[in-house]
Design a protein around this motif. Structure first.
Motif, short mmCIF file in Angstrom:
data_model
loop_
_atom_site.label_atom_id
_atom_site.label_comp_id
_atom_site.label_asym_id
_atom_site.label_seq_id
_atom_site.Cartn_x
_atom_site.Cartn_y
_atom_site.Cartn_z
N ASP A 78 7.14 7.76 -4.46
CA ASP A 78 6.56 6.42 -4.48
C ASP A 78 7.53 5.49 -5.22
OD1 ASP A 78 4.89 4.26 -4.26
OD2 ASP A 78 3.69 4.82 -6.02
N THR A 79 7.99 4.43 -4.57
CA THR A 79 9.00 3.54 -5.15
C THR A 79 8.36 2.24 -5.63
OG1 THR A 79 9.51 2.52 -3.02
CG2 THR A 79 10.76 4.49 -3.62
N THR A 80 9.17 1.48 -6.34
CA THR A 80 8.72 0.20 -6.86
C THR A 80 8.63 -0.83 -5.73
OG1 THR A 80 9.85 0.69 -8.93
CG2 THR A 80 9.20 -1.61 -8.54
N GLY A 81 7.54 -1.59 -5.74
CA GLY A 81 7.42 -2.66 -4.76
C GLY A 81 8.34 -3.83 -5.11
N ILE A 82 9.27 -4.15 -4.22
CA ILE A 82 10.27 -5.19 -4.48
C ILE A 82 10.29 -6.15 -3.30
CG2 ILE A 82 12.73 -5.65 -4.85
CD1 ILE A 82 12.99 -2.98 -6.18
N ALA A 83 10.35 -7.44 -3.61
CA ALA A 83 10.46 -8.44 -2.55
C ALA A 83 11.79 -8.27 -1.82
CB ALA A 83 10.34 -9.85 -3.14
N PRO A 84 11.84 -8.62 -0.55
CA PRO A 84 13.09 -8.43 0.22
C PRO A 84 14.28 -9.15 -0.38
CG PRO A 84 11.25 -8.82 1.70
CD PRO A 84 10.73 -9.06 0.32
N ARG A 85 14.05 -10.31 -1.04
CA ARG A 85 15.17 -11.07 -1.60
C ARG A 85 15.41 -10.77 -3.08
NH1 ARG A 85 12.55 -14.83 1.72
NH2 ARG A 85 11.32 -15.55 -0.06
N ASP A 86 14.72 -9.79 -3.62
CA ASP A 86 14.88 -9.44 -5.03
C ASP A 86 16.22 -8.71 -5.23
OD1 ASP A 86 14.68 -8.35 -7.65
OD2 ASP A 86 12.50 -8.48 -7.51
N PRO A 87 17.03 -9.11 -6.23
CA PRO A 87 18.31 -8.41 -6.46
C PRO A 87 18.15 -6.94 -6.81
CG PRO A 87 18.26 -10.52 -7.62
CD PRO A 87 16.87 -10.28 -7.11
N ARG A 88 16.98 -6.53 -7.33
CA ARG A 88 16.78 -5.14 -7.68
C ARG A 88 16.66 -4.23 -6.47
NH1 ARG A 88 11.61 -5.56 -11.38
NH2 ARG A 88 11.03 -6.85 -9.58
N GLY A 136 0.80 -1.23 0.00
CA GLY A 136 0.00 0.00 0.00
C GLY A 136 0.82 1.27 0.00
N LYS A 137 1.97 1.26 -0.67
CA LYS A 137 2.82 2.47 -0.68
C LYS A 137 2.18 3.61 -1.46
CE LYS A 137 6.32 0.35 -2.45
NZ LYS A 137 5.70 -1.00 -2.50
N THR A 138 1.60 3.31 -2.62
CA THR A 138 1.01 4.36 -3.45
C THR A 138 -0.18 5.02 -2.76
OG1 THR A 138 1.71 3.15 -5.43
CG2 THR A 138 0.03 4.86 -5.71
N THR A 139 -1.04 4.21 -2.18
CA THR A 139 -2.19 4.76 -1.47
C THR A 139 -1.76 5.57 -0.25
OG1 THR A 139 -3.46 2.81 -2.18
CG2 THR A 139 -4.40 4.16 -0.43
N THR A 140 -0.73 5.09 0.45
CA THR A 140 -0.23 5.83 1.61
C THR A 140 0.35 7.16 1.19
OG1 THR A 140 0.25 3.74 2.73
CG2 THR A 140 1.34 5.71 3.56
N ALA A 141 1.08 7.19 0.06
CA ALA A 141 1.63 8.46 -0.43
C ALA A 141 0.51 9.44 -0.77
CB ALA A 141 2.51 8.19 -1.65
N ALA A 142 -0.58 8.94 -1.36
CA ALA A 142 -1.71 9.81 -1.68
C ALA A 142 -2.36 10.35 -0.41
CB ALA A 142 -2.72 9.04 -2.52
N GLN A 197 -9.18 2.50 2.35
CA GLN A 197 -8.80 2.91 1.00
C GLN A 197 -9.18 4.35 0.68
OE1 GLN A 197 -7.04 1.01 -1.17
NE2 GLN A 197 -6.85 -0.50 0.47
N ARG A 198 -9.89 5.01 1.57
CA ARG A 198 -10.31 6.38 1.28
C ARG A 198 -9.12 7.34 1.40
NH1 ARG A 198 -15.12 7.57 5.25
NH2 ARG A 198 -13.50 6.74 6.69
N VAL A 199 -9.05 8.25 0.46
CA VAL A 199 -7.97 9.24 0.43
C VAL A 199 -8.60 10.62 0.57
CG1 VAL A 199 -6.11 10.22 -0.94
CG2 VAL A 199 -6.57 7.75 -1.07
N LYS A 204 14.35 11.18 3.31
CA LYS A 204 14.03 10.37 4.48
C LYS A 204 13.21 9.16 4.03
CE LYS A 204 13.71 14.61 7.20
NZ LYS A 204 12.82 15.44 8.07
N ARG A 205 13.57 8.00 4.50
CA ARG A 205 12.90 6.78 4.07
C ARG A 205 11.84 6.36 5.09
NH1 ARG A 205 18.33 3.41 2.19
NH2 ARG A 205 19.19 5.07 0.86
N LEU A 206 10.67 6.03 4.58
CA LEU A 206 9.57 5.55 5.41
C LEU A 206 9.27 4.11 4.99
CD1 LEU A 206 7.11 8.61 5.36
CD2 LEU A 206 8.58 7.87 7.24
N LEU A 207 9.43 3.18 5.91
CA LEU A 207 9.18 1.77 5.63
C LEU A 207 7.70 1.48 5.87
CD1 LEU A 207 10.14 -1.09 4.97
CD2 LEU A 207 10.73 -1.37 7.38
N VAL A 208 7.01 1.05 4.83
CA VAL A 208 5.58 0.73 4.92
C VAL A 208 5.44 -0.76 5.19
CG1 VAL A 208 3.35 0.82 3.77
CG2 VAL A 208 5.06 2.60 3.31
#
Length: 480
Positions: free
Chosen positions: A342-352, A269-275, A427-429, A366-370
């Motif tokens: 808003d960053t790309t959703g990546i699995a913790p073990r993904d090399p990217r 839910g990073k994109t919704t949280t950013a909104a 989900q309401r923004v 500043k980084r916010l961990l969702v």
């Protein structure tokens, strides 16, 4: 040669029998233990003197034995020296005979220099009860004792140093030692918990609420013993509230302002949280105070989704393909109150993930961990461990409305000492956004909704607490 055997219960009785047979000139040749006691082989000194005389005649040295001039010792004197001499000297029967012959030859030679007509015979000998396989020689000489032959000096044994133990074996031994100590400590603690029903019930309640055995045991080990059930529950909740760090004493994110990058796994839910954050800032300071940037070029429709949210708020959403474009956009939006990335959703073990973290390695970001509040405990643990950095100490709980248990999420935040900056519950923004209140979140986590198939029983707690309270990585200091 007149040699006889005497058997008695003790060596003293056997010696007495020998002296009755041969008189004061009794010479003990050997002794040994038997089923009935002690067997002594003895003869008279005259017999041994005759044997020595014959031996001397064959060698060309003829001497006549002479009677002893000194008064023979009494039986009491002989008996009193048996124990002392037995502890000092010991030799086998053959060694004893060799010693007697050598001593007689030495005395005969000394007597030939002073009194050529006098021959000194060895004194009678009494045996000692055998204490070891070797027989013991006992001296009962009433004259000045002659020092025994010095034994040849033994060469000290050479000790070869033990070979060095391989390091991997030492590591395995240390690991085995720690495992054994951990198991014993766990069994001891579980035994005490079973004896305390209040502690046992609280332990079961925390496990059912989703808290890890590591955190549960760490808290309950510090609980005072003089509390009733109600006081114990309040004490545990107070400890959880004190250790759940929030921004209650700081201004909210939209009032603090700055550049924030939302990171985390896919679908949290990073994109919704950013909104929602953009909506909070736009409501307080106007749409012109917010800037939106997305780095998500993998997910289909990611840019369009953020652009749709920005259109609802009156904010333009920008797309950055690389680090250079991101730097240009940050320079363009430098006058904004809040800039959300808003960053790309990546699995913790993904090399990217490494590329993404390097892309965000810019000053003032500043980084916010969702974190998904409804995620499994192990999933949350892995996400925090992989995305947490020295500069990523802030987190947001998303989808609390979908979470059946808040315990796993709060457990991860507490153990890793993250600062909780907010909570999303829909989900309401931008309406579904709440500030992080520790007391409210802890109360929600301790409310168990019905019976679950995953809830442990009291008999299963031994499996949950099989690891030490300090086994988990990333655990911070608990304020109890």
């Amino acid at each position: 040669m007149n040699i006889q055997r005497f058997t008695a219960a003790t060596s003293r009785e056997a010696l007495a029998k020998a002296r009755q047979a041969f008189g004061d000139g009794t010479l003990i040749l050997s002794n040994r233990p038997t089923e009935n006691g002690v067997e002594v082989v003895a003869t008279a000194e005259d017999t041994l003197a005759t044997l020595n005389q014959n031996t001397g005649s064959s060698g060309g040295n003829k001497q006549q034995p002479a009677p002893r001039n000194s008064t023979p010792p009494s039986y009491q004197d002989v008996a009193s020296q048996v124990e002392d001499d037995a502890e000092q000297l010991a030799m086998s029967t053959l060694s004893f005979q060799d010693y007697v012959r050598e001593r007689m030859m030495r005395r005969r030679h000394e007597a030939a220099q002073t009194q050529p007509q006098t021959t000194i015979l060895p004194p009678p000998v009494a045996p000692e009860p055998p204490q070891a396989p070797a027989l013991k020689r006992i001296s009962m000489d009433v004259e000045a004792p002659v020092a025994p032959r010095p034994m040849p000096a033994r060469k000290p044994p050479s000790y070869t140093p033990a070979p060095a133990v391989p390091q991997n074996m030492m590591d395995e031994l240390h690991a085995m030692k720690e495992l054994i100590e951990d198991r014993f400590n766990t069994l001891n603690w579980l035994g005490q918990a079973r004896q305390n029903p209040i502690q046992s019930n609280l332990m079961l309640k925390m496990i059912r609420a989703g808290y890890s055995p590591t955190l549960s045991r760490t808290i309950l080990e510090r609980m005072p013993e003089d509390m009733d059930a109600a006081e114990s529950v309040r004490w545990v909740m107070d400890v959880l509230e004190r250790n759940l760090r929030t921004d209650a004493s700081n201004p909210p994110l939209h009032e603090e302002g700055g550049v924030f990058a939302l990171i985390g796994a896919t679908g949290v839910g990073k994109t919704t949280t950013a909104a929602k954050l953009a909506g909070q800032c736009a409501r307080a300071h106007g749409p012109g105070s917010v800037g939106l940037i997305t780095l998500d070029t993998y997910r289909v429709g990611a840019h369009e989704q953020l652009r749709a949210y920005g259109k609802m708020l009156g904010v333009v959403a920008h797309l950055a393909h690389d680090k250079a474009a991101l730097q240009d956009l940050l320079g363009l939006l430098a006058n904004k109150k809040m800039v959300l990335i808003d960053t790309t959703g990546i699995a913790p073990r993904d090399p990217r993930k490494r590329e993404l973290m390097e892309l965000l390695d810019l000053p003032k970001i500043k980084r916010l961990l969702v974190l998904n509040a409804g995620g499994h405990g192990d999933t949350l643990e892995e996400a925090v461990s992989c995305f947490k950095t020295p500069t990523t100490l802030q987190a947001i709980l998303s989808k609390t409305d979908e979470a059946v248990k808040l315990g796993p999420a709060l457990d991860a935040v507490i153990r890793h000492q993250l600062v909780l900056r907010g909570v999303t519950n829909g989900q309401r923004v931008p309406e579904d956004w709440e500030p992080a209140v520790a007391a409210k979140l802890v109360r929600m986590s301790m409310r168990t909704a019905g019976v679950s198939a995953y809830d442990p029983k009291a008999s299963d707690l031994g499996f949950f607490f099989s690891q030490s309270s300090n086994a988990a990585t990333g655990q911070g200091r608990l304020d109890a």
